[in-house]
Design a protein around this motif. Structure first.
Motif, PDB file in Angstrom:
ATOM      1  N   TYR A 201     -11.966  -7.973 -10.601  1.00  0.00           N
ATOM      2  CA  TYR A 201     -11.081  -7.439  -9.565  1.00  0.00           C
ATOM      3  C   TYR A 201     -10.214  -8.549  -8.982  1.00  0.00           C
ATOM      4  CZ  TYR A 201     -13.992  -3.258  -9.823  1.00  0.00           C
ATOM      5  OH  TYR A 201     -14.652  -2.147 -10.265  1.00  0.00           O
ATOM      6  N   GLN A 450      -9.650   2.072   3.303  1.00  0.00           N
ATOM      7  CA  GLN A 450      -9.460   0.658   3.659  1.00  0.00           C
ATOM      8  C   GLN A 450     -10.616   0.154   4.525  1.00  0.00           C
ATOM      9  OE1 GLN A 450      -5.539  -0.568   4.939  1.00  0.00           O
ATOM     10  NE2 GLN A 450      -4.575   1.161   3.923  1.00  0.00           N
TER      11      GLN A 450
ATOM     12  N   ASN B 113      -3.396  -4.568 -16.066  1.00  0.00           N
ATOM     13  CA  ASN B 113      -2.547  -5.678 -15.612  1.00  0.00           C
ATOM     14  C   ASN B 113      -2.073  -6.543 -16.778  1.00  0.00           C
ATOM     15  OD1 ASN B 113      -1.157  -7.365 -13.837  1.00  0.00           O
ATOM     16  ND2 ASN B 113      -2.926  -8.692 -13.506  1.00  0.00           N
ATOM     17  N   ARG B 126       0.976  -6.768 -11.868  1.00  0.00           N
ATOM     18  CA  ARG B 126       0.477  -6.421 -10.538  1.00  0.00           C
ATOM     19  C   ARG B 126       1.389  -6.916  -9.433  1.00  0.00           C
ATOM     20  NH1 ARG B 126      -0.427 -11.227  -7.197  1.00  0.00           N
ATOM     21  NH2 ARG B 126      -2.592 -11.851  -7.336  1.00  0.00           N
ATOM     22  N   ASP B 127       2.147  -7.966  -9.696  1.00  0.00           N
ATOM     23  CA  ASP B 127       3.037  -8.493  -8.662  1.00  0.00           C
ATOM     24  C   ASP B 127       4.174  -7.533  -8.344  1.00  0.00           C
ATOM     25  OD1 ASP B 127       2.338 -11.397  -7.908  1.00  0.00           O
ATOM     26  OD2 ASP B 127       2.121 -11.387 -10.071  1.00  0.00           O
ATOM     27  N   LEU B 155      -4.476  -3.114   3.998  1.00  0.00           N
ATOM     28  CA  LEU B 155      -4.976  -3.852   2.835  1.00  0.00           C
ATOM     29  C   LEU B 155      -4.185  -3.448   1.596  1.00  0.00           C
ATOM     30  CD1 LEU B 155      -8.831  -3.584   3.459  1.00  0.00           C
ATOM     31  CD2 LEU B 155      -7.312  -5.504   3.982  1.00  0.00           C
ATOM     32  N   ASP B 156      -3.928  -4.412   0.724  1.00  0.00           N
ATOM     33  CA  ASP B 156      -3.112  -4.168  -0.462  1.00  0.00           C
ATOM     34  C   ASP B 156      -3.990  -3.621  -1.599  1.00  0.00           C
ATOM     35  OD1 ASP B 156      -1.367  -4.116  -2.537  1.00  0.00           O
ATOM     36  OD2 ASP B 156      -0.623  -6.161  -2.268  1.00  0.00           O
ATOM     37  N   LEU B 157      -4.160  -2.290  -1.600  1.00  0.00           N
ATOM     38  CA  LEU B 157      -4.995  -1.682  -2.640  1.00  0.00           C
ATOM     39  C   LEU B 157      -4.302  -1.696  -3.992  1.00  0.00           C
ATOM     40  CD1 LEU B 157      -6.597   1.379  -0.817  1.00  0.00           C
ATOM     41  CD2 LEU B 157      -7.146  -1.041  -0.698  1.00  0.00           C
ATOM     42  N   LYS B 159      -2.866  -4.170  -5.495  1.00  0.00           N
ATOM     43  CA  LYS B 159      -3.284  -5.340  -6.266  1.00  0.00           C
ATOM     44  C   LYS B 159      -4.714  -5.152  -6.750  1.00  0.00           C
ATOM     45  CE  LYS B 159       0.253  -8.381  -5.317  1.00  0.00           C
ATOM     46  NZ  LYS B 159       0.783  -7.953  -4.030  1.00  0.00           N
ATOM     47  N   LEU B 160      -5.549  -4.545  -5.911  1.00  0.00           N
ATOM     48  CA  LEU B 160      -6.943  -4.359  -6.302  1.00  0.00           C
ATOM     49  C   LEU B 160      -7.058  -3.363  -7.464  1.00  0.00           C
ATOM     50  CD1 LEU B 160      -9.816  -5.162  -5.564  1.00  0.00           C
ATOM     51  CD2 LEU B 160      -9.868  -3.265  -3.949  1.00  0.00           C
ATOM     52  N   GLY B 163      -5.296  -3.864 -12.713  1.00  0.00           N
ATOM     53  CA  GLY B 163      -6.265  -4.766 -13.334  1.00  0.00           C
ATOM     54  C   GLY B 163      -7.712  -4.369 -13.104  1.00  0.00           C
ATOM     55  N   SER B 164      -7.972  -3.209 -12.517  1.00  0.00           N
ATOM     56  CA  SER B 164      -9.370  -2.797 -12.299  1.00  0.00           C
ATOM     57  C   SER B 164      -9.861  -1.924 -13.447  1.00  0.00           C
ATOM     58  CB  SER B 164      -9.517  -2.067 -10.969  1.00  0.00           C
ATOM     59  OG  SER B 164      -8.827  -0.838 -11.000  1.00  0.00           O
TER      60      SER B 164
END
Ligand SMILES: Cc1cc2nc3c(=O)[nH]c(=O)nc-3n(C[C@H](O)[C@H](O)[C@H](O)COP(=O)(O)OP(=O)(O)OC[C@H]3O[C@@H](n4cnc5c(N)ncnc54)[C@H](O)[C@@H]3O)c2cc1C
Lengths: 479, 402
Positions: A201, A450, B113, B126-127, B155-157, B159-160, B163-164
Motif C-alpha cells: 500500500y 476516513q 499503479n 497514482r500521481d 485523507l488522500d484515498l 493514492k491508497l 496500487g492496492s
C-alpha cells in the motif's frame, strides 16, 4: 467560532506529573511548561484561534520523538505535532490538554545524493533550507510555498503543500520518495526510501496531506531536480475576468504548460501595485503573470507563442520581461500580495478552494456579490493553471462581529467551490478552519471511511484531535 | 467459477454487499488481463468491471478526464490524442509480457499503479489520479478527491487505492489529470557503455538542465530486439527529450555535447524514437517469456540498478533498466532459488520487487512483494479491515492471509 473538545480533566489534573515524565525523556531545555514561554505556541498562521497547550516537547532525535509519543500514548495525553506553525487552517493549533511536539530542533540535512537526485532531511528543515543545501550544485527542491523561508518540510508533507511553480513541478506529494515516521504507540517505521513507487500500500501517498492525524514524521527523503537554464516572466492585463479566463484556456489548449500561471483580480492588482510599485496596469480588471523556463532562445520561442495567444484577447497591456530584473519586478507585486493586502486591512482571512478553471469568471462574479452582501472587501489571487483560488477576505479583528462575518463569507466561498465541482482546500488543509465544512464535500459514509483509517493508525484518537474530522459524539464538547 | 459483470455502479455495490453479507471471496477484475500478477486469488466468483465503461467527462482546457473503471485504456488514449494530449505516466501495455490478449482497462492500470518511462520525471499513474469513486468491501460507495487538479481535502484515498491491486475497494470511476502531448521527440543514444557507466550517463543526463523525460539502459542482447537499436551491436544508454521542435533540436544537441565524456552519442529521430520508447515501456526488450520462466519488476535507487543487472546475469537471465537505472525488468527461470537470489539483491539495495509472472504454484508460495516489518504489517491489516471488514476483496493477492 469553531468549537474544540473539552479538555480531559484527568489530564489537566496530572499536568505536573506529565511535565515531569516528559522531562525525564528529553534534554534539559527540551520541555517547556512555563506559561510565558508557552505563549509563542498558542496559535499558528490562523491567528484568530488561540489556545495555550499543556506543555511543549522539543525532541532532537527520532528516538526521543518515539519516547515522547509512547509516554503520551500510555498516559492518554493528546499530541499536536508542529513544524513552523505557519498553517493557515489552524492545523497546528494546540488544545488545552495536549502536548505540542515541535520538530524544529530536528533541522539537519542528513544526506544529499546528486547521482540519485535525492536529499534526506529531518522534519524541521525549512523548505528553502533544502534548496539552499543543493543550490551550489545547480539543484533545487521544487514545491515552493510562499511561506518557504519559515515552513518546514514535515509541515509541508503533512499539508501536501503547493507553490506558484507546482503547475509544472507538482505539489509535495509528487516530490517525495520516503519518510521516517513514529506512530502514536512509539514505533519507528520507514516508509519508501530512495526508490520510486511502493510495492504494497502507498503509505507515502496516504501520509502526505494527512495533517498530523496518522503519525509524526521525523525524516523525509525528497527528490531534488536540476534547475532549468533560466526563467522569464511576462504580464498580460485584460478588460474582464471572463476574457482573462478565456486566455488561460487558450494557452493551455495550445499545448503550453507554463511553469507558473498566476491570475489577479482588480482589487488584488490595486493592493499589490500600491505596495510594490511593480508597474501593474491599474485600469485592468484582471492580470496574468506567466513564467516560462529554458535557455534564452527557448524562453523567446515560448513567450512569443504565448504573447501571440494573449494578443487575440484584446489585452490592455502585454509586457514581456527582457531580463532577470524585469522578471523580478513582475513577480514582486504577486509575491508581496499578502503583505500588500495586510496594508489595506491589517486583518484578513486567506481562503484556499479549488475550482474547475473554466468556472472562474462565474465564481469571481458570485464572490463579488457575496462581498457586497457581507459588506467586506475581498481580493482574489488564483493559481490559474490548476484552479486553486485564494480569496483574501478583509475584516477588522477588533470587531468580533466583523470576524464572524468574514468566517461566514469564507465558508460560503468554499461551499461555492464545492458546488461548481471543486473542493474545500487546494493546499492549506482542513485543520480546524474547514473541519465543520467537510460534510459539504463528503458523505457520512466517506467521512466514516476516513475515520476508520485514522483509527487504524491512532486507535485512541490522540494525534491532532479535533482537526480535519467534524467532531463526533465522543469528541463533541458538552453543550 | 461464476463471473458477474454488471454495468451499473449500483449493481456492483449490490454484488459486493451481498458477498460481504455471506463472506464470499471475490476476484476483482477489469478485463482480467492482470490476474497473473502477484499471488493467485482464491475466489470462486469473479466480479468484473469491464462493462462499467465510458468516458464521463473530458475538459482538455482543464486538463482533466474522468472515466468509468472498465473503460479500455486504448479508448482513453485515443480520446486524449485527438485533442493533442496524453496520459502523463505513459502506462505500459504488458499483454505480451504477461501472455494476455485482452484490452486492459483504466481501472486495472490504476489499481496496479503501472507507469512507463516518463515516470522517472513526470510521476507515476497514482500521481495523476485526482479523484475516485469506489465500492468498499461492505458494498458502500466511497469517493475521494475530485475533478480538479489540486485537492488536499481529507485523507488522500486515491493514492491508497491506486496500487492496492483491488484489495481495498472496487474502483468504479477515476478522474485523471492529463497534459498536452509534446510536439516532437528525439533520443540521444550512447552505445558501448556497461551497466555502471550507462547508469552514470543516465544520471548525468537527468541531472542536466535539458528536460530529459525518460532514460533507459539496455544490454546488447536486449537492445538487439529493438530494430532501431540492433545496428549498435552493443549495450546502449537512451535518453529522451520531448517538447516543441526548436527545444528538442536545441536540447538534444546540448545534451550530446554535455555527455561527450561517455561517448560520441547519436540522435535518433522522431519516428524510430516513438517505436523504441513504446518497446521500453512494454518491456519488449526482454523478448518472449517461455513457460518455465518468471518475470520480476524491481525498483531501486538508480545507482543500485547495475547491481540488480549483475544479479540477473548471474542467473543467466535477461534484464534491462528504465527510470534512469531505478527500474529493472528481469526474466529468468521460474524457481524459488532464483526468486531468493533476486530478492536478496533487491533487499540489499533497499528497494522493492513485484513478481509479475510465474506459474501459479510458485507465486502462491513466495513473497511476491516485500513483506512489511511487523509494526507496518499490523497497520496494513487494520487498514484492510477498515475498507474490507470481511476480507473478501482479492484475498491473498498481496500477502498470504490478507
Ligand atoms: C504567509 C504564508 C504564505 C503561505 N503560502 C503557502 C503556499 O503558497 N502554499 C501552501 O501550500 N501553503 C502556504 N502556506 C501555509 C503553510 O505555510 C503550509 O501549510 C506549510 O506546509 C506549513 O508548514 P509548517 O512547518 O509551518 O507546519 P505547521 O503549521 O507547524 O503544521 C502544519 C500541519 O502539519 C502538522 N505537522 C507539522 N509537522 C509535522 C510532523 N513532523 N509530523 C506530523 N505532523 C506534522 C501539524 O500538526 C499541522 O496539522 C502559507 C502560510 C503563510 C503564513
Amino acid at each position: 467560532m469553531i468549537r474544540l473538545p473539552d479538555p480531559k480533566p484527568e489530564t489537566l489534573a496530572a499536568r505536573a506529573r506529565i511535565v515531569a515524565g516528559l522531562r525525564a525523556l528529553l534534554p534539559e531545555s527540551g520541555v517547556i511548561a512555563e506559561p510565558l514561554r508557552l505563549k509563542p505556541y498558542e496559535t499558528d498562521g490562523l491567528a484568530a484561534y488561540r489556545q495555550v497547550p499543556l506543555a511543549v516537547a522539543l525532541p532532537e532525535t527520532t528516538e526521543q520523538v518515539a519516547a515522547v509519543l509512547r509516554f503520551c500514548h500510555e498516559n492518554g495525553v493528546r499530541v499536536v505535532p508542529r513544524g513552523a506553525g505557519t498553517s493557515l487552517s489552524g492545523g497546528a493549533l494546540p488544545l488545552a490538554d495536549a502536548v505540542v511536539v515541535g520538530l524544529m530542533r530536528m533541522n539537519r540535512v542528513l544526506a544529499i545524493d546528486y547521482a540519485d537526485r535525492l536529499a534526506v532531511v529531518q522534519a524541521g528543515v525549512t523548505n528553502i533550507g533544502i534548496t539552499e543545501a543543493v543550490r551550489a550544485a545547480g539543484f533545487f527542491y521544487a514545491p515552493d510555498p510562499s511561506s518557504q523561508l519559515a515552513c518546514m518540510i514535515g509541515g509541508n508533507v503533512n499539508m501536501n503543500s503547493g507553490g506558484a511553480h507546482c503547475l509544472k513541478y507538482g505539489v509535495t506529494a509528487n516530490n517525495l520518495l520516503g519518510l521516517k515516521i513514529v506512530t502514536i504507540a512509539g514505533e519507528i517505521i520507514e516508509i519508501g526510501g530512495a526508490h520510486l513507487d511502493a510495492a504494497g500500500y502507498d503509505w507515502l501517498g496516504l501520509l502526505t496531506g494527512s495533517e498530523g492525524q496518522l503519525a509524526v514524521v521525523t525524516e523525509v527523503t525528497v527528490r531534488i531536480l536540476r534547475s532549468p537554464e533560466g526563467a522569464r516572466a511576462m504580464l498580460a492585463a485584460f478588460r474582464s475576468n471572463e476574457i482573462a479566463g478565456a486566455c488561460v484556456d487558450a494557452i493551455i489548449t495550445s499545448g503550453i504548460i507554463p511553469v507558473a500561471l498566476e491570475f489577479m483580480d482588480r482589487p488584488a492588482i490595486h493592493a499589490c501595485e500600491a505596495f510594490a510599485h511593480a508597474g501593474y496596469p491599474l485600469d485592468a480588471e484582471a492580470m496574468l503573470i506567466i513564467e516560462v523556463e529554458g535557455s534564452i532562445q527557448e524562453q523567446d520561442d515560448l513567450l512569443a507563442r504565448i504573447k501571440e495567444i494573449c494578443a487575440r484577447f484584446d489585452p490592455i497591456s502585454l509586457k514581456v520581461s527582457q531580463s532577470a530584473e524585469e522578471s523580478a519586478a513582475i513577480w514582486k507585486g504577486r509575491k508581496g500580495a499578502f503583505g500588500a493586502v495586510g496594508r489595506i486591512s491589517p486583518d484578513y482571512l486567506c481562503m484556499d478552494g479549488t475550482i474547475p478553471t473554466g468556472r472562474l469568471p462565474e465564481v469571481l462574479r458570485r464572490i463579488g456579490e457575496m462581498s457586497d452582501s457581507y459588506g467586506l472587501k475581498v481580493a482574489n489571487i488564483f493559481h490559474a493553471g490548476d484552479g486553486n483560488l485564494h480569496p483574501l477576505i478583509m475584516f477588522d479583528a477588533n470587531d468580533p462581529e466583523s470576524f464572524h462575518r468574514a468566517e461566514a463569507f469564507g465558508a460560503d466561498i468554499l461551499k461555492l467551490c464545492v458546488e461548481v465541482g471543486g473542493c474545500l482546500t487546494g493546499e492549506h488543509g482542513v485543520g480546524v478552519e474547514k473541519r465543520d465544512l467537510m460534510p459539504a464535500q463528503f458523505t457520512a459514509i466517506d467521512l466514516d471511511q476516513q475515520r476508520r483509517i485514522k483509527t487504524a493508525f491512532d486507535p485512541d484518537w490522540l494525534l491532532n484531535t479535533a482537526k480535519v474530522f467534524p467532531l463526533t459524539d465522543a469528541l463533541a464538547p458538552a453543550a | 467459477m461464476s463471473v458477474l459483470a454488471p454495468a451499473e455502479e449500483a449493481e456492483i455495490a449490490a454484488a459486493i454487499a451481498e458477498a460481504h453479507a455471506h463472506a464470499t471471496p471475490l476476484l476483482l477484475a477489469g478485463n482480467a488481463t492482470k490476474n497473473g500478477l502477484l499471488r493467485p486469488v482464491q475466489a470462486a466468483t469473479t466480479l468484473s468491471l469491464k462493462h462499467h465503461a465510458g468516458i464521463t467527462l473530458y475538459a482538455p482546457n482543464e486538463l482533466i478526464l474522468t472515466a468509468r473503471a472498465g473503460t479500455k485504456l486504448a479508448d482513453i488514449e485515443a480520446a486524449v490524442a485527438e485533442k493533442g494530449q496524453q496520459i502523463i505516466a505513459e502506462p505500459p501495455d504488458l499483454g505480451a509480457l504477461l501472455g494476455e490478449e485482452g484490452a486492459q482497462t483504466l481501472g486495472g492500470v490504476v489499481a496496479c499503479n503501472l507507469s512507463g518511462p516518463r515516470r522517472v520525471t513526470a510521476g507515476a499513474m497514482r500521481d495523476h489520479v485526482m479523484g475516485m469513486r469506489a465500492i468498499n468491501g461492505a458494498g458502500e460507495v466511497i469517493h475521494s478527491g475530485g475533478r480538479v487538479l489540486k485537492n488536499v481535502t481529507g485523507l488522500d484515498l486515491c493514492k491508497l487505492l491506486a496500487g492496492s491491486f483491488g484489495t481495498l475497494a472496487a474502483i468504479t470511476e477515476i478522474a485523471l489529470k492529463v497534459l498536452p502531448a509534446s510536439e516532437t521527440v528525439a533520443t540521444l543514444a550512447i552505445a558501448g557503455l556497461d551497466a555502471r557507466k550507462g547508469v552514470a550517463a543516465l544520471s548525468a543526463a537527468l541531472g542536466a538542465p535539458f528536460g530529459v523525460s525518460a532514460a533507459a539502459w539496455l544490454p546488447r542482447a536486449e537492445a538487439a530486439r529493438i530494430p532501431a537499436l540492433a545496428g549498435f551491436a552493443a549495450p546502449v544508454a537512451l535518453m529522451r527529450i520531448e517538447d516543441f521542435r526548436p527545444s528538442v533540436a536545441y536540447r538534444s544537441e546540448r545534451l550530446r555535447a554535455a555527455l561527450t565524456d561517455f561517448g560520441k552519442g547519436e540522435i535518433i529521430a522522431e519516428a524510430p524514437s516513438r517505436v523504441l520508447w513504446r518497446a521500453v515501456r512494454d518491456a519488449a526488450p526482454l523478448g518472449a517469456v517461455a513457460p518455465g520462466e518468471a518475470v520480476w519488476r524491481v525498483s531501486v535507487r538508480p545507482s543500485a540498478g547495475p547491481g540488480i543487472i549483475a544479479a540477473a546475469d548471474a542467473l543467466g537471465g535477461r534484464a534491462f533498466l528504465d527510470w534512469g537505472g531505478g527500474l529493472a525488468w528481469i526474466v529468468s527461470g521460474a524457481s524459488a532459488e532464483n526468486h531468493r537470489a533476486i530478492t536478496a539483491a533487491v533487499r540489499a539495495a533497499g528497494g522493492v520487487w513485484w513478481l509479475m509472472r510465474a506459474p501459479d504454484g510458485l507465486r502462491a508460495s513466495l513473497d511476491v512483494i516485500p513483506p512489511e516489518p511487523a509494526s507496518l504489517a499490523a497497520i496494513t491489516r487494520r487498514v484492510k479491515a477498515a475498507f474490507d471488514p470481511a476480507f473478501i476483496l482479492n484475498p491473498g493477492r498481496l500477502y498470504a492471509g490478507l
